[in-house]
Design a protein around this motif. Structure first.
Motif, PDB file in Angstrom:
ATOM      1  N   GLU A 175       0.833  -1.199   0.000  1.00  0.00           N
ATOM      2  CA  GLU A 175       0.000   0.000   0.000  1.00  0.00           C
ATOM      3  C   GLU A 175       0.868   1.250   0.000  1.00  0.00           C
ATOM      4  O   GLU A 175       2.105   1.184   0.060  1.00  0.00           O
ATOM      5  CB  GLU A 175      -0.910   0.005   1.242  1.00  0.00           C
ATOM      6  CG  GLU A 175      -1.856  -1.174   1.327  1.00  0.00           C
ATOM      7  CD  GLU A 175      -2.859  -1.246   0.195  1.00  0.00           C
ATOM      8  OE1 GLU A 175      -3.199  -0.200  -0.397  1.00  0.00           O
ATOM      9  OE2 GLU A 175      -3.306  -2.370  -0.129  1.00  0.00           O
ATOM     10  N   THR A 207       0.470   5.485   1.664  1.00  0.00           N
ATOM     11  CA  THR A 207      -0.333   6.432   2.443  1.00  0.00           C
ATOM     12  C   THR A 207      -0.012   7.871   2.041  1.00  0.00           C
ATOM     13  O   THR A 207      -0.364   8.809   2.741  1.00  0.00           O
ATOM     14  CB  THR A 207      -0.101   6.246   3.955  1.00  0.00           C
ATOM     15  OG1 THR A 207       1.275   6.506   4.263  1.00  0.00           O
ATOM     16  CG2 THR A 207      -0.463   4.841   4.399  1.00  0.00           C
ATOM     17  N   VAL A 247      -0.610  -2.073   7.768  1.00  0.00           N
ATOM     18  CA  VAL A 247      -0.428  -1.622   6.390  1.00  0.00           C
ATOM     19  C   VAL A 247       1.065  -1.537   6.113  1.00  0.00           C
ATOM     20  O   VAL A 247       1.814  -0.947   6.896  1.00  0.00           O
ATOM     21  CB  VAL A 247      -1.091  -0.246   6.163  1.00  0.00           C
ATOM     22  CG1 VAL A 247      -0.610   0.380   4.856  1.00  0.00           C
ATOM     23  CG2 VAL A 247      -2.607  -0.371   6.171  1.00  0.00           C
ATOM     24  N   TYR A 297      -9.015   1.611   1.917  1.00  0.00           N
ATOM     25  CA  TYR A 297      -8.184   0.472   2.296  1.00  0.00           C
ATOM     26  C   TYR A 297      -9.012  -0.751   2.700  1.00  0.00           C
ATOM     27  O   TYR A 297      -8.489  -1.686   3.303  1.00  0.00           O
ATOM     28  CB  TYR A 297      -7.265   0.862   3.458  1.00  0.00           C
ATOM     29  CG  TYR A 297      -6.281   1.960   3.119  1.00  0.00           C
ATOM     30  CD1 TYR A 297      -5.079   1.672   2.489  1.00  0.00           C
ATOM     31  CD2 TYR A 297      -6.570   3.293   3.412  1.00  0.00           C
ATOM     32  CE1 TYR A 297      -4.177   2.672   2.160  1.00  0.00           C
ATOM     33  CE2 TYR A 297      -5.669   4.304   3.091  1.00  0.00           C
ATOM     34  CZ  TYR A 297      -4.482   3.997   2.469  1.00  0.00           C
ATOM     35  OH  TYR A 297      -3.581   4.998   2.138  1.00  0.00           O
TER      36      TYR A 297
END
Length: 301
Positions: free
Chosen positions: A24, A26, A62, A276
């Protein structure tokens, strides 16, 4: 010594990670080669709300694979983790050839010097922040081959992995280039079990997956739900589910990872995307319907 995962807040026992998204972002900035802007906001309130939604739905961890050159901000990651109570693991290394930051001097430095930099980040933290990476990646090939400079980075990643224990996660898009990446890592002595070949869903080919898995490495389907504005990727999903079930039937559950690659503002719930939580809300129910067992899903996630 008991195993530990290095998070932005310090080492953690693996059993405390919980439900994990292994690929992922952010916050990032992806400019190269695009006429339009592509990137994910750094607004901590916006991203914080999205991460809290992930946590409310059972999310635990994450893995943020944003690297230098596309906007890595270690202290911000530590703050986000503290404020949202979501565990964050930070990546290290260099992304794709076109995105190598000039200050990294990839073309001027040898493999061992580059590896030394990654090892120093793991040992001492990044630029005096004390924030340490827990994984190498995403290490990428920009095309369907590994360029000479990218090979240098791949070999540096391999040598840093051997010295630190960090796993390696790759960017391997729309081709079987993941096999070339894996070959380089194995040549350097890396255990294939410590290698994750990413973006497998962008190249839905069973033989490709089996070639990776049978060598002991892992395949990661990580563009799930990130297809806002990309109908081709959306229509590919039923085939991906079919292929994952086939791999599960063949006994490869331990070598499969799932994620969403949130990397653009359009992916956020606040902008009409899935945030998410696409796995929890949409993909895993489909996988269950397709006969994946709860034990297999727990193992994968």
């Amino acid at each position: 010594m008991a195993p530990r995962v290095m998070t932005v807040s310090g080492p953690m026992p693996p059993e405390r990670l919980g439900f994990t998204l292994p690929h992922e972002h952010t916050g990032d900035r992806l400019w190269h080669g695009r006429a339009d802007f592509f990137g994910l906001t750094y607004d901590e309130e916006v991203i914080g709300d999205e991460l809290r939604d992930f946590r409310r739905r059972g999310g635990g961890t994450v893995v943020d694979l944003t690297l230098p050159g596309i906007g890595r901000r270690p202290e911000r990651l530590r703050t986000l983790s503290s404020r949202t109570k979501v565990t964050i693991v930070m990546g290290c290394g260099w992304y794709l050839g076109p995105y190598y930051p000039a200050e990294a001097r990839i073309d001027e430095r040898g493999v061992d010097e580059l590896a030394d930099e990654l090892v120093a980040e793991f040992t001492d933290g990044v630029d005096g922040t004390g924030v340490r990476p827990g994984i190498i990646g995403e290490i990428g090939a920009d095309k369907w081959w590994v360029s000479a400079l990218e090979e240098r980075v791949h070999r540096a990643a391999a040598r840093a992995s051997l010295r630190t224990g960090m796993a390696i996660s790759t960017h391997s898009l729309h081709s079987d280039v993941g096999l070339a990446q894996l070959r380089i890592f194995v040549e350097e002595g890396v255990d294939p079990g410590r290698v994750v070949i990413g973006h497998a869903d962008s190249y839905p080919d069973l033989d490709y997956y089996l070639s990776i898995l049978d060598r002991g490495a892992n395949v990661q389907f990580d563009g799930l739900g990130a297809f806002v504005g990309d109908p081709v990727a959306e229509h590919r999903e039923p085939k991906i589910i079919e292929l994952i079930v086939e791999l599960l039937d063949r006994g490869y559950a331990e070598q499969i990872l799932l994620s969403q690659d949130v990397s653009d503002d359009r992916h956020l719930k606040s902008n009409g995307g899935y945030g998410y939580v696409y796995l929890q809300q949409h993909f895993l129910p489909k996988l269950r319907t397709a006969a994946a067992g709860e034990g297999e899903i727990t193992q994968i996630t």
